[in-house]
Design a protein around this motif. Structure first.
Motif, PDB file in Angstrom:
ATOM      1  N   ARG A   1       0.829  -1.207   0.000  1.00  0.00           N
ATOM      2  CA  ARG A   1       0.000   0.000   0.000  1.00  0.00           C
ATOM      3  C   ARG A   1       0.860   1.251   0.000  1.00  0.00           C
ATOM      4  NH1 ARG A   1      -2.968  -1.218   4.099  1.00  0.00           N
ATOM      5  NH2 ARG A   1      -1.590  -0.250   5.654  1.00  0.00           N
ATOM      6  N   TYR A   2       1.955   1.222   0.761  1.00  0.00           N
ATOM      7  CA  TYR A   2       2.794   2.406   0.853  1.00  0.00           C
ATOM      8  C   TYR A   2       3.634   2.629  -0.396  1.00  0.00           C
ATOM      9  CZ  TYR A   2       6.229   5.765   2.480  1.00  0.00           C
ATOM     10  OH  TYR A   2       7.014   6.870   2.592  1.00  0.00           O
ATOM     11  N   VAL A   3       4.284   1.589  -0.898  1.00  0.00           N
ATOM     12  CA  VAL A   3       5.228   1.774  -2.010  1.00  0.00           C
ATOM     13  C   VAL A   3       4.522   1.942  -3.343  1.00  0.00           C
ATOM     14  CG1 VAL A   3       6.967   0.430  -0.800  1.00  0.00           C
ATOM     15  CG2 VAL A   3       5.549  -0.693  -2.528  1.00  0.00           C
ATOM     16  N   ARG A   4       3.215   1.715  -3.369  1.00  0.00           N
ATOM     17  CA  ARG A   4       2.475   1.866  -4.629  1.00  0.00           C
ATOM     18  C   ARG A   4       2.675   3.257  -5.228  1.00  0.00           C
ATOM     19  NH1 ARG A   4      -2.417  -0.036  -2.826  1.00  0.00           N
ATOM     20  NH2 ARG A   4      -1.628  -2.148  -3.095  1.00  0.00           N
ATOM     21  N   ALA A   5       2.827   4.255  -4.356  1.00  0.00           N
ATOM     22  CA  ALA A   5       2.987   5.627  -4.840  1.00  0.00           C
ATOM     23  C   ALA A   5       4.443   6.019  -5.024  1.00  0.00           C
ATOM     24  CB  ALA A   5       2.318   6.597  -3.865  1.00  0.00           C
ATOM     25  N   LEU A   6       5.381   5.110  -4.720  1.00  0.00           N
ATOM     26  CA  LEU A   6       6.797   5.432  -4.854  1.00  0.00           C
ATOM     27  C   LEU A   6       7.305   5.060  -6.241  1.00  0.00           C
ATOM     28  CD1 LEU A   6       8.140   4.139  -1.412  1.00  0.00           C
ATOM     29  CD2 LEU A   6       7.428   6.459  -2.036  1.00  0.00           C
ATOM     30  N   PRO A   7       8.388   5.685  -6.693  1.00  0.00           N
ATOM     31  CA  PRO A   7       8.959   5.328  -8.000  1.00  0.00           C
ATOM     32  C   PRO A   7       9.282   3.837  -8.076  1.00  0.00           C
ATOM     33  CG  PRO A   7       9.954   7.342  -7.176  1.00  0.00           C
ATOM     34  CD  PRO A   7       9.119   6.810  -6.066  1.00  0.00           C
ATOM     35  N   GLY A   8       8.754   3.182  -9.095  1.00  0.00           N
ATOM     36  CA  GLY A   8       9.015   1.759  -9.290  1.00  0.00           C
ATOM     37  C   GLY A   8       8.083   0.849  -8.533  1.00  0.00           C
ATOM     38  N   GLY A   9       7.153   1.403  -7.760  1.00  0.00           N
ATOM     39  CA  GLY A   9       6.289   0.563  -6.937  1.00  0.00           C
ATOM     40  C   GLY A   9       4.890   0.374  -7.480  1.00  0.00           C
ATOM     41  N   ALA A  10       4.597   0.973  -8.641  1.00  0.00           N
ATOM     42  CA  ALA A  10       3.231   0.950  -9.153  1.00  0.00           C
ATOM     43  C   ALA A  10       2.753  -0.442  -9.547  1.00  0.00           C
ATOM     44  CB  ALA A  10       3.115   1.891 -10.359  1.00  0.00           C
ATOM     45  N   GLY A  11       3.687  -1.344  -9.859  1.00  0.00           N
ATOM     46  CA  GLY A  11       3.278  -2.676 -10.300  1.00  0.00           C
ATOM     47  C   GLY A  11       2.742  -3.556  -9.198  1.00  0.00           C
ATOM     48  N   GLY A  12       2.964  -3.172  -7.949  1.00  0.00           N
ATOM     49  CA  GLY A  12       2.432  -3.937  -6.835  1.00  0.00           C
ATOM     50  C   GLY A  12       3.445  -4.918  -6.268  1.00  0.00           C
ATOM     51  N   VAL A  13       3.594  -4.899  -4.952  1.00  0.00           N
ATOM     52  CA  VAL A  13       4.503  -5.804  -4.255  1.00  0.00           C
ATOM     53  C   VAL A  13       3.776  -7.103  -3.946  1.00  0.00           C
ATOM     54  CG1 VAL A  13       5.758  -6.161  -2.086  1.00  0.00           C
ATOM     55  CG2 VAL A  13       5.893  -3.947  -3.279  1.00  0.00           C
ATOM     56  N   THR A  14       4.377  -8.227  -4.285  1.00  0.00           N
ATOM     57  CA  THR A  14       3.780  -9.524  -3.964  1.00  0.00           C
ATOM     58  C   THR A  14       4.606 -10.307  -2.952  1.00  0.00           C
ATOM     59  OG1 THR A  14       4.911 -10.615  -5.805  1.00  0.00           O
ATOM     60  CG2 THR A  14       2.729  -9.678  -6.253  1.00  0.00           C
ATOM     61  N   ARG A  15       5.821  -9.802  -2.649  1.00  0.00           N
ATOM     62  CA  ARG A  15       6.660 -10.507  -1.684  1.00  0.00           C
ATOM     63  C   ARG A  15       7.621  -9.521  -1.018  1.00  0.00           C
ATOM     64  NH1 ARG A  15       9.904 -15.961  -3.229  1.00  0.00           N
ATOM     65  NH2 ARG A  15       7.726 -16.638  -3.384  1.00  0.00           N
ATOM     66  N   VAL A  16       7.677  -9.574   0.327  1.00  0.00           N
ATOM     67  CA  VAL A  16       8.679  -8.815   1.077  1.00  0.00           C
ATOM     68  C   VAL A  16       9.799  -9.785   1.417  1.00  0.00           C
ATOM     69  CG1 VAL A  16       9.164  -7.487   3.160  1.00  0.00           C
ATOM     70  CG2 VAL A  16       6.940  -7.243   2.029  1.00  0.00           C
ATOM     71  N   ARG A  17      10.943  -9.600   0.810  1.00  0.00           N
ATOM     72  CA  ARG A  17      12.050 -10.534   0.960  1.00  0.00           C
ATOM     73  C   ARG A  17      12.805 -10.339   2.279  1.00  0.00           C
ATOM     74  NH1 ARG A  17      12.736 -13.068  -3.853  1.00  0.00           N
ATOM     75  NH2 ARG A  17      12.029 -11.993  -5.764  1.00  0.00           N
ATOM     76  N   ASN A  18      12.914  -9.096   2.729  1.00  0.00           N
ATOM     77  CA  ASN A  18      13.631  -8.845   3.974  1.00  0.00           C
ATOM     78  C   ASN A  18      13.289  -7.441   4.459  1.00  0.00           C
ATOM     79  OD1 ASN A  18      15.266  -9.342   6.136  1.00  0.00           O
ATOM     80  ND2 ASN A  18      17.209  -9.267   5.012  1.00  0.00           N
ATOM     81  N   ILE A  19      13.482  -7.233   5.739  1.00  0.00           N
ATOM     82  CA  ILE A  19      13.280  -5.913   6.321  1.00  0.00           C
ATOM     83  C   ILE A  19      14.307  -5.781   7.441  1.00  0.00           C
ATOM     84  CG2 ILE A  19      11.465  -6.775   7.878  1.00  0.00           C
ATOM     85  CD1 ILE A  19      10.111  -3.989   7.509  1.00  0.00           C
ATOM     86  N   ARG A  20      15.087  -4.706   7.406  1.00  0.00           N
ATOM     87  CA  ARG A  20      16.191  -4.602   8.354  1.00  0.00           C
ATOM     88  C   ARG A  20      16.516  -3.134   8.633  1.00  0.00           C
ATOM     89  NH1 ARG A  20      17.891  -5.131   3.291  1.00  0.00           N
ATOM     90  NH2 ARG A  20      19.828  -4.084   2.609  1.00  0.00           N
ATOM     91  N   VAL A  21      17.038  -2.876   9.814  1.00  0.00           N
ATOM     92  CA  VAL A  21      17.469  -1.538  10.216  1.00  0.00           C
ATOM     93  C   VAL A  21      18.882  -1.312   9.697  1.00  0.00           C
ATOM     94  CG1 VAL A  21      18.063  -0.069  12.185  1.00  0.00           C
ATOM     95  CG2 VAL A  21      16.019  -1.535  12.268  1.00  0.00           C
ATOM     96  N   THR A  22      19.093  -0.179   9.043  1.00  0.00           N
ATOM     97  CA  THR A  22      20.421   0.134   8.511  1.00  0.00           C
ATOM     98  C   THR A  22      21.059   1.356   9.169  1.00  0.00           C
ATOM     99  OG1 THR A  22      19.431   1.444   6.714  1.00  0.00           O
ATOM    100  CG2 THR A  22      19.895  -0.891   6.272  1.00  0.00           C
ATOM    101  N   ASP A  23      20.282   2.090   9.964  1.00  0.00           N
ATOM    102  CA  ASP A  23      20.861   3.247  10.650  1.00  0.00           C
ATOM    103  C   ASP A  23      19.977   3.596  11.847  1.00  0.00           C
ATOM    104  OD1 ASP A  23      22.546   5.343  11.237  1.00  0.00           O
ATOM    105  OD2 ASP A  23      21.690   6.704   9.742  1.00  0.00           O
ATOM    106  N   VAL A  24      20.604   4.085  12.902  1.00  0.00           N
ATOM    107  CA  VAL A  24      19.866   4.504  14.094  1.00  0.00           C
ATOM    108  C   VAL A  24      20.317   5.907  14.504  1.00  0.00           C
ATOM    109  CG1 VAL A  24      19.520   2.164  14.961  1.00  0.00           C
ATOM    110  CG2 VAL A  24      21.542   3.443  15.664  1.00  0.00           C
ATOM    111  N   THR A  25      19.463   6.604  15.262  1.00  0.00           N
ATOM    112  CA  THR A  25      19.803   7.922  15.772  1.00  0.00           C
ATOM    113  C   THR A  25      20.678   7.773  17.014  1.00  0.00           C
ATOM    114  OG1 THR A  25      17.955   8.152  17.322  1.00  0.00           O
ATOM    115  CG2 THR A  25      17.524   8.678  14.995  1.00  0.00           C
ATOM    116  N   PRO A  26      21.266   8.857  17.504  1.00  0.00           N
ATOM    117  CA  PRO A  26      22.101   8.763  18.699  1.00  0.00           C
ATOM    118  C   PRO A  26      21.389   8.213  19.928  1.00  0.00           C
ATOM    119  CG  PRO A  26      22.548  10.814  17.560  1.00  0.00           C
ATOM    120  CD  PRO A  26      21.373  10.194  16.871  1.00  0.00           C
ATOM    121  N   VAL A  27      20.052   8.256  19.971  1.00  0.00           N
ATOM    122  CA  VAL A  27      19.348   7.730  21.144  1.00  0.00           C
ATOM    123  C   VAL A  27      18.634   6.415  20.845  1.00  0.00           C
ATOM    124  CG1 VAL A  27      19.055  10.010  22.143  1.00  0.00           C
ATOM    125  CG2 VAL A  27      17.244   9.091  20.682  1.00  0.00           C
ATOM    126  N   GLY A  28      18.914   5.809  19.679  1.00  0.00           N
ATOM    127  CA  GLY A  28      18.404   4.478  19.402  1.00  0.00           C
ATOM    128  C   GLY A  28      17.151   4.388  18.574  1.00  0.00           C
TER     129      GLY A  28
END
Length: 456
Positions: free
Chosen positions: A332-359
């Motif tokens: 639903r979210y990426v549908r409006a993002l560049p390259g996301g109009a075709g629809g996501v059918t699989r989320v392969r991974n989700i991970r944190v790549t950066d944090v703020t100084p307080v976590g």
């Protein structure tokens, strides 16, 4: 396929001028015969003068006497959009009230207490009629509804509002704007925002009143647009006269005219429900430049492992997603993002790549069969909405993703806090009030470097 489990823990901290009614000296008797036949007549009032609004819903809280500057923040007029594109508007009032032309002085309809009137779009103009009579077209594209009773209110959509309602024809329907003095507006904001009416929490309620007055003051738009704020969380939640409480009215009265100042100017004063232990900087959530008075602030109680906001329900929370729920939210979210109009059918991974100084999570990478996106700040909360539309509570969380067969089959987020995290933590303000801090101390803590004063 072998089961791959990836886990990340990123916690670094543990958890207006007055408007007075007067008899119109000159009433323009150019009303149509149809309006006269419908019982329309003369009435009193003049919108060009400041509005006087009772300081209390029950008349039991009086403003603090003071010499007010013409620039006093409490006397500024605020315009709040209650609706932007509605087809029909129903109005009523317990006491005497009148519909005026756009000049605010020429009466269009003399109504009776308790009557319900309906206004509808009629081409480029408005039509009006009592609920049991036929519509009559009005000349103006803007109509002013105002109570002519002392301390009276106007009813719209089941709520009562002080001041006056402006009804304007737009391309999409009818816009309804409540125009009233700043502190009358705050009486309908403060209880809805701070969420407490306990006498022991008064300092937090006063802090909320000053923050909300400052926020509204910085958004007074002038004639460039027909309203200053909206009545929802997009600005400040405003419920009209029915939302008023004794504690809220007292806090508004006791802090009358006071705003937050930084180097002599009134500042934007954002706030949120619960910081989870540490507030955020603007760049953490909104991807904007920092402000010197909006810094990351610890809510830890000195000498303990507890926090001023840890009494609140959302101080710690857990949210779980099935693979289908996660896929639906991300799609639903990426549908409006560049390259996301075709629809996501699989989320392969989700991970944190950066944090703020307080976590807090500063960047969240989402890999899908349609591509990869890195989400930041409030984008993360938007992307991980529930099917009901509820946003993720905050960006202060850890990730536990269960990946099987190249797809995330479940996701668990353990988090803390509720809201964007910037500025005053409302739960923390209540905790501090209960610990004996006054509203000035509370505000100085959450908005470092500011002072409380008046507009001079």
């Amino acid at each position: 396929m072998p089961r791959l489990r990836r886990r990340w823990r990123g916690w670094t901290t543990r958890w207006p001028t007055r408007v007075a009614d007067r008899t119109a000296r000159r009433v323009r008797w150019s009303l149509s015969l149809a309006l006269v036949a419908a019982g329309l007549g003369a009435a009193t009032s003049c919108a060009r003068r400041p509005i006087r609004v009772d300081a209390s819903a029950n008349g039991d809280v009086a403003p603090v006497p003071r010499r007010a500057s013409p620039r006093d923040a409490s006397l500024r007029i605020v315009r709040v959009a209650l609706a932007k594109q509605v087809e029909t508007v129903q109005l009523t009032a317990d006491g005497a009230w009148t519909l005026f032309a756009s000049d605010g002085a020429t009466p269009l309809a003399l109504t009776q207490p308790g009557e319900q009137w309906v206004l509808e779009r009629d081409g480029a103009r408005l039509s009006a009629h009592r609920i049991d009579s036929r519509p009559v077209s009005l000349r103006d594209t803007l109509v002013v509804a105002r109570s002519t009773a002392a301390g009276g209110t106007i009813g719209f959509n089941g709520r009562r509002y002080r001041g006056e309602l402006l009804l304007r024809v737009t391309d999409g329907g009818i816009m309804v704007v409540n125009r009233l003095p700043m502190d009358a507006y705050l009486q309908g904001v403060v209880p809805r925002e701070i969420g407490t009416s306990d006498a022991g929490d008064l300092a937090a309620v006063e802090a909320q009143a000053v923050a909300a007055r400052s926020y509204a003051y910085t958004r007074l738009a002038g004639p460039s647009r027909p309203y200053d704020l909206v009545a929802t969380v997009q600005d400040q939640v405003y419920g009209g006269a029915a939302s008023e409480t004794h504690a809220g009215n007292e806090a508004v009265a006791q802090t009358a005219g006071l705003v937050l100042l930084y180097q002599g100017r009134v500042v934007n004063a954002p706030y949120h429900a619960n910081c989870g232990g540490f507030t955020a900087a603007p760049e953490d959530s909104w991807n904007v430049d920092s402000e010197p008075y909006l810094r990351r602030v610890s809510d830890r109680i000195p000498g303990t492992n507890r926090y001023y906001c840890d009494w609140a329900p959302k101080f710690r929370w857990t949210r779980k997603y099935s693979g289908d729920q996660l896929r639906a939210s991300v799609a639903r979210y990426v549908r409006a993002l560049p390259g996301g109009a075709g629809g996501v059918t699989r989320v392969r991974n989700i991970r944190v790549t950066d944090v703020t100084p307080v976590g807090r999570v500063a960047a969240l990478a989402v890999d899908t069969d349609r591509g990869s996106w890195t989400l930041r700040g409030n984008q993360i909360r938007q992307a991980l909405r529930l099917p009901s539309g509820e946003m993720l509570y905050s960006t202060y969380f850890s990730v536990d993703a269960d990946v099987r067969g190249g797809e995330v089959t479940s996701l668990v987020l353990d988090g803390g806090g509720n809201g964007h995290g910037i500025g005053m933590c409302q739960s923390g303000a209540i905790g501090r009030a209960r610990a004996g801090q006054d509203f000035r101390t509370i505000l100085a803590t959450y908005y470092p470097g500011t002072t409380v004063g008046t507009v001079e």
